[in-house]
Design an enzyme around this catalytic site. Structure first.
Site, short mmCIF file in Angstrom:
data_model
loop_
_atom_site.label_atom_id
_atom_site.label_comp_id
_atom_site.label_asym_id
_atom_site.label_seq_id
_atom_site.Cartn_x
_atom_site.Cartn_y
_atom_site.Cartn_z
N LYS A 18 0.81 -1.21 0.00
CA LYS A 18 0.00 0.00 0.00
C LYS A 18 0.85 1.27 0.00
CE LYS A 18 -2.42 -0.36 3.57
NZ LYS A 18 -2.07 0.65 4.53
N ARG A 93 -9.33 2.49 9.85
CA ARG A 93 -9.06 1.07 10.06
C ARG A 93 -10.12 0.44 10.94
NH1 ARG A 93 -3.09 1.42 9.26
NH2 ARG A 93 -2.00 -0.38 9.97
N ARG A 132 10.85 -7.78 5.15
CA ARG A 132 11.05 -6.37 4.78
C ARG A 132 12.17 -5.74 5.61
NH1 ARG A 132 5.85 -2.52 4.59
NH2 ARG A 132 5.69 -2.97 6.81
N ARG A 165 11.65 -3.14 10.87
CA ARG A 165 10.70 -2.43 11.74
C ARG A 165 10.31 -3.40 12.85
NH1 ARG A 165 5.74 0.11 8.38
NH2 ARG A 165 4.58 -0.85 10.05
N ARG A 176 -0.56 -8.26 13.73
CA ARG A 176 -1.10 -7.15 12.92
C ARG A 176 -2.11 -7.66 11.90
NH1 ARG A 176 4.03 -4.84 10.48
NH2 ARG A 176 2.79 -3.23 9.48
P1 AMP Z 1 1.09 1.02 9.33
O1 AMP Z 1 2.40 1.63 8.97
O2 AMP Z 1 -0.07 1.61 8.54
O3 AMP Z 1 1.10 -0.49 9.28
O4 AMP Z 1 0.79 1.43 10.86
C1 AMP Z 1 1.68 1.09 11.90
C2 AMP Z 1 0.94 1.09 13.23
O5 AMP Z 1 0.41 2.41 13.49
C3 AMP Z 1 -0.27 0.17 13.30
O6 AMP Z 1 0.07 -1.18 13.59
C4 AMP Z 1 -1.06 0.83 14.43
O7 AMP Z 1 -0.49 0.55 15.70
C5 AMP Z 1 -0.86 2.31 14.15
N1 AMP Z 1 -1.91 2.82 13.23
C6 AMP Z 1 -1.75 3.28 11.96
N2 AMP Z 1 -2.93 3.67 11.44
C7 AMP Z 1 -3.87 3.46 12.39
C8 AMP Z 1 -5.28 3.64 12.46
N3 AMP Z 1 -5.98 4.13 11.43
N4 AMP Z 1 -5.90 3.30 13.62
C9 AMP Z 1 -5.22 2.83 14.67
N5 AMP Z 1 -3.91 2.60 14.67
C10 AMP Z 1 -3.22 2.91 13.56
#
Ligand code: AMP
Length: 225
Positions: A18, A93, A132, A165, A176
């Site tokens: 994404k 989300r 990754r 990460r 996740r």
């Molecule tokens: P991502 O890089 O989009 O995978 O986000 C990394 C982490 O940030 C996620 O595992 C959540 O802990 C937090 N996060 C990102 N976007 C959201 C969201 N819309 N709602 C809640 N937590 C979020």
């Protein structure tokens, strides 16, 4: 006709590619790329109060509570660079996040243009996430199997050190994905009911995914809501 702001919500599980696709599409559409995960990581790095609140959830691979996340994104969308719209990546989300966004959009008289969903199966996602690696200096993204750097652990672009990460470790990546399928799948149904969801096969090559994504978003932007 006064041109309406464009709001594209890019959806897909962690590891669907994404982020890469979102950056490119945002640049092509001339929209800011608003990625909730990136904003949280930036706050964590800077040690802000928001970052301190979000970090424990992020470390466990869980979602940051809705009130914190919604306030952060609504504030971000009210900045001048979002006047003509935005490409949202990683938000909403949960269904309450989607509802809060709808309420905000009604206040400012915006419509959602399209919700593309990049679909990838779970075993492929796990393999992509756990392999990754990211450059600590410039943020370039590698994969130990699919896109290895010329020298292990060293960035091809800038020579910086590569790292994993913390939430990409196999165990946290599993968590996740579980969180995604439990809490975020209902958001897909929410947008499908509004006729906004368009599914993209995320197991094609990066270029094919991008071409399908771009064409479907552009065709939806041309359909008056
Ligand atoms: P991502 O890089 O989009 O995978 O986000 C990394 C982490 O940030 C996620 O595992 C959540 O802990 C937090 N996060 C990102 N976007 C959201 C969201 N819309 N709602 C809640 N937590 C979020």
């Amino acid at each position: 006709m006064v041109s309406q702001p464009i709001l594209v919500i890019l959806m897909g599980p962690p590891g669907a590619g994404k982020g890469t696709q979102a950056k490119r599409l945002a640049a092509e559409l001339g929209l800011p790329h608003v990625a909730s995960g990136d904003i949280f990581r930036e706050h964590v790095k800077r040690g802000t109060e928001l970052g301190r609140k979000a970090q424990p959830y992020m470390d466990r691979g869980e979602l940051v509570p809705d009130d914190i996340t919604i306030a952060m994104i609504i504030e971000r969308l009210s900045r001048p660079d979002c006047e003509r719209g935005a490409l949202l990546d990683g938000f909403p989300r949960t269904v309450p996040q989607a509802q809060a966004l709808d309420e905000r959009l009604a206040e400012i008289n915006w419509c959602i243009s399209a919700v593309p969903y990049i679909r990838v199966s779970e075993p492929v996602l796990l393999r992509r996430l756990s392999g990754r690696r990211i450059c600590r200096n410039c943020g370039a993204v590698y994969h130990i199997e699919f896109r290895p750097p010329a020298r292990p652990g060293v960035c091809d672009v800038c020579g910086g050190p590569l790292y994993q990460r913390p939430d990409d470790s196999l165990e946290t990546a599993r968590r996740r994905l579980q969180v995604y399928f439990e809490q975020t799948a209902p958001v897909l149904a929410y947008y499908e009911n509004q006729g906004l969801l368009v599914e993209i096969d995320g197991e094609q090559g990066i270029e094919e995914v991008y071409a399908t994504l771009r064409d479907s978003v552009i065709s939806m932007m041309q359909v008056p809501a």
